[in-house]
Design a protein around this motif. Structure first.
Motif, PDB file in Angstrom:
ATOM      1  N   LYS A 159       5.360   1.603 -17.082  1.00 40.61           N
ATOM      2  CA  LYS A 159       4.237   0.972 -17.791  1.00 40.61           C
ATOM      3  C   LYS A 159       4.685   0.436 -19.150  1.00 40.61           C
ATOM      4  CE  LYS A 159       1.371   4.446 -17.505  1.00 40.61           C
ATOM      5  NZ  LYS A 159       0.207   5.339 -17.577  1.00 40.61           N
ATOM      6  N   ALA A 160       5.479   1.227 -19.865  1.00 39.87           N
ATOM      7  CA  ALA A 160       5.945   0.785 -21.187  1.00 39.87           C
ATOM      8  C   ALA A 160       6.860  -0.427 -21.050  1.00 39.87           C
ATOM      9  CB  ALA A 160       6.662   1.932 -21.894  1.00 39.87           C
TER      10      ALA A 160
ATOM     11  N   ASP B 140      -0.335   4.350  -4.892  1.00 35.85           N
ATOM     12  CA  ASP B 140      -0.305   5.312  -5.987  1.00 35.85           C
ATOM     13  C   ASP B 140       1.126   5.574  -6.462  1.00 35.85           C
ATOM     14  OD1 ASP B 140      -1.678   7.364  -7.634  1.00 35.85           O
ATOM     15  OD2 ASP B 140      -0.412   8.727  -6.461  1.00 35.85           O
ATOM     16  N   ASN B 141       1.261   5.837  -7.744  1.00 38.40           N
ATOM     17  CA  ASN B 141       2.534   6.216  -8.382  1.00 38.40           C
ATOM     18  C   ASN B 141       3.557   5.094  -8.304  1.00 38.40           C
ATOM     19  OD1 ASN B 141       4.063   8.009  -9.893  1.00 38.40           O
ATOM     20  ND2 ASN B 141       4.979   8.958  -8.080  1.00 38.40           N
ATOM     21  N   PHE B 142       3.126   3.885  -8.570  1.00 38.69           N
ATOM     22  CA  PHE B 142       4.017   2.717  -8.527  1.00 38.69           C
ATOM     23  C   PHE B 142       4.947   2.737  -9.744  1.00 38.69           C
ATOM     24  CE2 PHE B 142       5.135  -1.747  -9.286  1.00 38.69           C
ATOM     25  CZ  PHE B 142       5.535  -2.124  -8.007  1.00 38.69           C
TER      26      PHE B 142
ATOM     27  N   GLN C 248       0.793  -1.222   0.000  1.00 38.23           N
ATOM     28  CA  GLN C 248       0.000   0.000   0.000  1.00 38.23           C
ATOM     29  C   GLN C 248       0.827   1.274   0.000  1.00 38.23           C
ATOM     30  OE1 GLN C 248      -3.501   0.046   2.490  1.00 38.23           O
ATOM     31  NE2 GLN C 248      -3.342  -2.162   2.808  1.00 38.23           N
ATOM     32  N   GLU C 249       2.140   1.170   0.149  1.00 39.78           N
ATOM     33  CA  GLU C 249       2.973   2.363   0.145  1.00 39.78           C
ATOM     34  C   GLU C 249       2.852   3.089  -1.195  1.00 39.78           C
ATOM     35  OE1 GLU C 249       4.021  -0.678   0.863  1.00 39.78           O
ATOM     36  OE2 GLU C 249       5.052  -0.682   2.773  1.00 39.78           O
ATOM     37  N   HIS C 250       2.840   4.423  -1.145  1.00 38.60           N
ATOM     38  CA  HIS C 250       2.812   5.234  -2.361  1.00 38.60           C
ATOM     39  C   HIS C 250       4.243   5.522  -2.817  1.00 38.60           C
ATOM     40  CE1 HIS C 250      -1.406   5.638  -1.668  1.00 38.60           C
ATOM     41  NE2 HIS C 250      -1.249   6.379  -0.581  1.00 38.60           N
ATOM     42  N   ASN C 251       4.359   5.877  -4.092  1.00 36.15           N
ATOM     43  CA  ASN C 251       5.632   6.327  -4.673  1.00 36.15           C
ATOM     44  C   ASN C 251       6.741   5.282  -4.568  1.00 36.15           C
ATOM     45  OD1 ASN C 251       4.468   8.925  -5.241  1.00 36.15           O
ATOM     46  ND2 ASN C 251       4.701   9.366  -3.055  1.00 36.15           N
ATOM     47  N   ILE C 252       6.416   4.031  -4.774  1.00 37.26           N
ATOM     48  CA  ILE C 252       7.456   2.999  -4.809  1.00 37.26           C
ATOM     49  C   ILE C 252       8.181   3.140  -6.142  1.00 37.26           C
ATOM     50  CG2 ILE C 252       7.910   0.531  -4.915  1.00 37.26           C
ATOM     51  CD1 ILE C 252       5.544   0.096  -3.031  1.00 37.26           C
ATOM     52  N   ASP C 253       9.457   3.479  -6.071  1.00 38.39           N
ATOM     53  CA  ASP C 253      10.204   3.706  -7.304  1.00 38.39           C
ATOM     54  C   ASP C 253      10.942   2.439  -7.731  1.00 38.39           C
ATOM     55  OD1 ASP C 253      12.703   3.596  -5.928  1.00 38.39           O
ATOM     56  OD2 ASP C 253      12.508   5.718  -5.415  1.00 38.39           O
ATOM     57  N   THR C 254      11.466   2.490  -8.943  1.00 37.05           N
ATOM     58  CA  THR C 254      12.121   1.298  -9.498  1.00 37.05           C
ATOM     59  C   THR C 254      13.382   0.943  -8.720  1.00 37.05           C
ATOM     60  OG1 THR C 254      13.199   2.688 -11.155  1.00 37.05           O
ATOM     61  CG2 THR C 254      11.161   1.559 -11.809  1.00 37.05           C
ATOM     62  N   ASP C 255      13.981   1.920  -8.031  1.00 34.70           N
ATOM     63  CA  ASP C 255      15.155   1.617  -7.202  1.00 34.70           C
ATOM     64  C   ASP C 255      14.777   0.697  -6.042  1.00 34.70           C
ATOM     65  OD1 ASP C 255      16.316   3.430  -8.886  1.00 34.70           O
ATOM     66  OD2 ASP C 255      16.676   4.956  -7.359  1.00 34.70           O
ATOM     67  N   GLN C 256      13.549   0.823  -5.552  1.00 38.67           N
ATOM     68  CA  GLN C 256      13.082  -0.061  -4.486  1.00 38.67           C
ATOM     69  C   GLN C 256      12.713  -1.443  -5.055  1.00 38.67           C
ATOM     70  OE1 GLN C 256      13.300   1.015  -1.302  1.00 38.67           O
ATOM     71  NE2 GLN C 256      14.191   2.795  -2.331  1.00 38.67           N
TER      72      GLN C 256
ATOM     73  N   THR D 104      -2.976  -0.439  -9.685  1.00 37.20           N
ATOM     74  CA  THR D 104      -2.637   0.770  -8.948  1.00 37.20           C
ATOM     75  C   THR D 104      -3.537   1.898  -9.405  1.00 37.20           C
ATOM     76  OG1 THR D 104      -0.820   2.302  -8.429  1.00 37.20           O
ATOM     77  CG2 THR D 104      -0.838   1.362 -10.644  1.00 37.20           C
ATOM     78  N   THR D 105      -3.458   3.040  -8.745  1.00 39.72           N
ATOM     79  CA  THR D 105      -4.201   4.204  -9.217  1.00 39.72           C
ATOM     80  C   THR D 105      -3.399   4.984 -10.243  1.00 39.72           C
ATOM     81  OG1 THR D 105      -3.391   5.381  -7.275  1.00 39.72           O
ATOM     82  CG2 THR D 105      -5.635   4.496  -7.169  1.00 39.72           C
ATOM     83  N   ARG D 106      -2.079   4.818 -10.204  1.00 39.77           N
ATOM     84  CA  ARG D 106      -1.211   5.516 -11.161  1.00 39.77           C
ATOM     85  C   ARG D 106       0.159   4.843 -11.133  1.00 39.77           C
ATOM     86  NH1 ARG D 106       1.550  11.075 -10.144  1.00 39.77           N
ATOM     87  NH2 ARG D 106       0.925  10.458  -8.069  1.00 39.77           N
ATOM     88  N   ALA D 107       0.749   4.695 -12.326  1.00 44.12           N
ATOM     89  CA  ALA D 107       2.082   4.102 -12.438  1.00 44.12           C
ATOM     90  C   ALA D 107       2.961   5.013 -13.283  1.00 44.12           C
ATOM     91  CB  ALA D 107       2.005   2.718 -13.076  1.00 44.12           C
TER      92      ALA D 107
END
Length: 192
Positions: free
Chosen positions: A109-110, A76-78, A17-25, A101-104
């Protein structure tokens, strides 16, 4: 690249459920030296799932049985941040077949679509309802572009070419190679 065609994914879900999980994580940079897919399951969320000595932590991801739970409901913002293609590779190797998610991140996505990982962005209300159903079966349909679980139903969109490639089981290059005969015929007809 040819891979399994995807028209529907049906699986139990698990949540981050954490927001803003970036690709570095999703995959730390030290694992980006490989160019081989299929061996990055342990690298997926490595710094969350393992301590400095390489021992598993008590992070909930270590309890996920991805044989039966392959749909990730993310905050959000995965997938924001850098453009590392290894992030969807690691998720696929870990056992994830779809992310809701609500937003990626756009680049994520690509890369995901190009590597056989479905990313479904749905509205916040349906997303919250799915989080209340974590662990239950979810169906992600590319045929009618919907996510359903019990009485929860939400639509999503995909870029049309990405959707076609997922349904046909190709990446962009594989899509072209599958049409090589038609391209050759067109070129021969055009040259005449």
């Amino acid at each position: 690249m040819q891979r399994e065609p995807i028209t529907e994914i049906r699986s139990r879900s698990f949540a981050l459920q954490e927001h803003n999980i970036d690709t570095d994580q999703i995959i730390p940079a030290r694992f980006l030296t490989t160019t081989e897919r299929g061996a990055l399951a342990d690298a997926c969320f490595r710094d969350w799932r393992f301590d400095g000595a390489g021992k598993p932590t008590d992070h909930p991801l270590n309890a996920v049985e991805t044989e039966t739970h392959s749909v990730l409901i993310a905050g959000d913002n995965f997938g924001c941040g850098s453009s590392r293609e290894h992030a969807p590779w690691a998720l696929r190797d870990f056992g994830v077949r779809a992310v809701i998610t609500t937003r990626a991140g756009d680049i994520f996505k690509a890369n995901a679509a190009n590597n056989g990982l479905v990313v479904a962005e749905i509205d916040a209300e349906a997303h919250a309802a799915l989080l209340e159903r974590t662990g239950e079966e979810v169906t992600v349909s590319l045929a009618d572009m919907s996510v359903t679980s019990g009485n929860v139903r939400a639509g999503f969109t995909l870029e049309p070419f990405a959707r076609t490639c997922l349904i046909e089981g190709h990446d962009a290059l594989g899509f072209l190679l599958a049409r090589e005969d038609a391209i050759t015929r067109f070129e021969q007809a055009s040259a005449a």
